[in-house]
Design a protein around this motif. Structure first.
Motif, short mmCIF file in Angstrom:
data_model
loop_
_atom_site.label_atom_id
_atom_site.label_comp_id
_atom_site.label_asym_id
_atom_site.label_seq_id
_atom_site.Cartn_x
_atom_site.Cartn_y
_atom_site.Cartn_z
N ALA A 176 0.83 -1.21 -0.03
CA ALA A 176 -0.26 -0.02 -0.12
C ALA A 176 0.81 1.28 0.10
O ALA A 176 0.63 2.21 -0.76
N GLN A 177 2.01 1.20 0.64
CA GLN A 177 2.70 2.56 0.96
C GLN A 177 3.53 2.53 -0.32
O GLN A 177 3.88 3.78 -0.86
N ALA A 178 3.82 1.44 -1.34
CA ALA A 178 4.45 1.77 -2.67
C ALA A 178 3.38 2.00 -3.61
O ALA A 178 4.00 2.12 -4.82
N GLY A 179 2.03 1.85 -3.20
CA GLY A 179 1.06 2.54 -4.24
C GLY A 179 0.47 1.43 -5.02
O GLY A 179 -0.45 1.89 -5.88
N LEU A 180 0.57 0.29 -4.75
CA LEU A 180 0.07 -0.63 -5.46
C LEU A 180 -1.40 -1.29 -4.95
O LEU A 180 -2.03 -2.07 -5.65
N ILE A 181 -1.51 -0.93 -3.78
CA ILE A 181 -2.90 -1.33 -3.08
C ILE A 181 -3.44 0.07 -2.27
O ILE A 181 -2.48 0.79 -1.71
#
Length: 246
Positions: free
Chosen positions: A211-216
């Motif tokens: 999530a922090q990487a922007g995938l979720i």
């Protein structure tokens, strides 16, 4: 020894004894160890599995690139010859080893093909290598949003495991470097205890990282983690065990 190394060693020991380690029985059977053989364990870590080789007699060699792991393995198994080295350049002469075990390490190296080529080089004619390797692209989890599961799998492949799908490629790569592929089997370890799965697979922490990487979406990730913690649970993935003959 630092706390981080202690945690790493504890993790490796725990994983080897968890419910997902049943595939190791197949590895032992496929190795077909005989008294007097020279056996090599590539990526032996802290020596978690070296004892199983030592008790069967013969010459046992363990190699690992991590000096802390090598020291721990030497301390645990003084009758084994444990060496610090890079698996891409094994410190052994051509055709000097009868059996090789490569267990869950190819996803961490720079070049899996070169490692298998080195294994082929050091094996005697007719020698056997048994390679056990997870395919992390096959990770599935229930309950929870399937799209979150898929995003987590993509994150693991992109950011955590260097070669997340190398398990399925071992037979092909082995043939390319000169092995005869004798057998390919698959095992799907099933985790039904969430705490054990979390320790081994890190589902919750990696979902948050994804999530922090922007995938979720972060809310979706946290909802997914909460569902895993509170309901009936299942996680599984595929381990390929490949028997190669020099």
């Amino acid at each position: 020894m630092s706390d981080s190394w202690t945690r790493s060693i504890t993790y490796l020991d725990t994983v080897a004894g968890c419910s997902g380690a049943d595939y190791k029985r197949g590895v032992r059977f496929a190795l077909d160890l005989r008294p007097g053989q020279t056996v090599l364990d590539v990526g032996c870590g802290p020596g978690t599995d070296l004892g199983d080789l030592v008790t069967r007699g013969g010459t046992v060699i363990g190699v690992d690139r991590d000096p802390v792991m090598v020291l721990e393995a030497r301390d645990r198994h003084p009758h084994a010859d444990v060496r610090e080295c890079d698996a891409h350049a094994l410190p052994l002469a051509d055709g000097t080893v009868d059996r090789v075990r490569v267990d869950r390490m190819l996803h961490q190296v720079d070049d899996p093909r070169q490692v298998l080529a080195e294994v082929r080089r050091v094996l005697k004619p007719g020698g056997i290598a048994v390679v056990a390797q997870p395919d992390w692209d096959t990770l599935v989890v229930d309950p929870g949003d399937v799209e979150v599961n898929r995003a987590l799998t993509r994150y693991i492949g992109a950011s955590i495991q260097r070669h997340s799908t190398v398990g399925r490629a071992v037979p092909r790569i082995g043939a390319e470097v000169g092995f005869e592929v004798l057998d390919v089997t698959t095992t799907a370890p099933v985790f039904r205890d969430h705490a054990e799965a979390e320790m081994v697979l890190g589902l919750g922490r990696n979902a948050i990282r994804a999530a922090q990487a922007g995938l979720i979406d972060e809310k979706a990730a946290r909802r997914w983690v909460s569902e895993l913690e509170t309901g009936p649970f299942l996680a599984t993935f595929t381990i390929f065990t490949v028997v190669l003959q020099a």
